[in-house]
Design a protein around this motif. Structure first.
Motif, short mmCIF file in Angstrom:
data_model
loop_
_atom_site.label_atom_id
_atom_site.label_comp_id
_atom_site.label_asym_id
_atom_site.label_seq_id
_atom_site.Cartn_x
_atom_site.Cartn_y
_atom_site.Cartn_z
N ILE A 66 2.45 1.58 -3.34
CA ILE A 66 1.85 1.94 -4.19
C ILE A 66 1.50 3.76 -4.06
CG2 ILE A 66 -0.65 2.59 -4.95
CD1 ILE A 66 -1.27 -0.80 -4.43
N LEU A 67 0.96 4.11 -2.84
CA LEU A 67 1.33 5.77 -2.68
C LEU A 67 2.30 6.29 -3.00
CD1 LEU A 67 -1.40 5.77 0.98
CD2 LEU A 67 -1.65 6.51 -1.17
N ALA A 68 3.59 5.30 -2.67
CA ALA A 68 4.59 6.78 -3.40
C ALA A 68 4.75 7.22 -4.01
CB ALA A 68 5.68 5.75 -2.89
N LEU A 85 2.23 7.25 -6.16
CA LEU A 85 0.78 8.27 -7.65
C LEU A 85 1.81 9.46 -6.55
CD1 LEU A 85 -1.98 6.07 -5.94
CD2 LEU A 85 -1.34 6.49 -8.42
N ARG A 86 2.73 9.90 -5.30
CA ARG A 86 3.05 11.22 -5.63
C ARG A 86 3.68 11.53 -6.48
NH1 ARG A 86 2.94 8.77 -0.11
NH2 ARG A 86 0.72 9.41 1.41
N LYS A 126 0.59 -1.32 -0.41
CA LYS A 126 -0.30 0.05 -0.29
C LYS A 126 0.89 1.52 0.15
CE LYS A 126 -4.03 2.50 2.41
NZ LYS A 126 -4.71 2.10 3.61
N ALA A 127 1.96 1.51 0.96
CA ALA A 127 3.01 2.48 1.43
C ALA A 127 3.64 2.48 0.53
CB ALA A 127 3.94 2.25 2.09
#
Length: 223
Positions: A7-9, A11-12, A4-5
């Motif tokens: 994927i978010l990284a 995206l950012r 999850k982390a």
């Protein structure tokens, strides 16, 4: 790093060096009723209704019975259900009176239980009035009553509807305000934009599944 982390990284990081797209959304599209110049309402209504398989015709208060006679002949309809107690029903009956070779005019003057088989199996078309129309959505307003019950516009495969051009309004809100709907609603007020249709079965569009397969609107321009 957890999935999850990770994927978010990603995206950012993908947004680095970019600029937000300007928000040019027009809030008036959802906060202000649509309006049209009086001269464009008929064209707007016809465009939207014909886009969903509705047939429309321009005519007049004096000429619509002759036009309807032509349409009945062209579509080979042997009979037409009318409400004789309405002004338009009486006008059509007078136009047909004493003439041979015309479709039979059936009068809706009995409880449905007394002629259900004939209504459902041997009544190919009907004629009703309307309460007006809405240009913004291309919709007719039907207000069934004891003279023209809901079954008149629901059961026959072909529905002819009379519409006065003077009763076409811009939007639904305008109709409700002018006609004071809040003061007294019927048991069944209807907005109709086209013939009955469904694509429930194998996503194949079929007409006439839950009502008329043909909707023909006669617009009276001088009304």
């Amino acid at each position: 790093m957890p999935a999850k982390a990770n994927i978010l990284a990603k995206l950012r990081n993908s947004l680095k060096g970019t600029q937000p797209v300007a928000d040019d959304y027009d809030v008036a599209l959802v906060t202000e009723p649509w309006r049209y110049p009086a001269g464009e309402r008929i064209a707007r209504l016809r465009q939207l209704m014909e886009a969903v398989h509705t047939e429309t015709h321009l005519t007049s208060t004096a000429d619509w019975p002759a036009l309807l006679e032509q349409l009945l002949a062209a579509k080979q309809l042997p009979s037409l259900l009318i409400a004789l107690d309405t002004p338009h029903g009486a006008q059509l009956a007078a136009h047909f009176a004493g003439r041979e070779g015309l479709p039979q005019l059936k009068v809706y003057n009995r409880p449905v239980e007394a002629w259900k088989a004939e209504l459902f199996d041997a009544t190919p078309a009907s004629l009703t009035g309307t309460l007006g129309a809405i240009a913004a959505t291309g919709s007719l307003i039907l207000w069934p009553d004891r003279h023209e019950p809901r079954l008149m516009s629901l059961v026959p495969p072909v529905h002819f509807a009379l519409l006065k051009a003077s009763q076409i309004r811009d939007n639904f809100h305008q109709v409700m305000q002018e006609q004071q709907w809040a003061a007294g609603m019927p048991t069944n007020a209807l907005l109709v934009s086209g013939p009955s249709k469904t694509a429930d079965i194998e996503q194949v569009l079929a007409y006439g599944a839950h009502g008329p397969k043909d909707l023909i609107v006669l617009i009276l321009e001088d009304a």
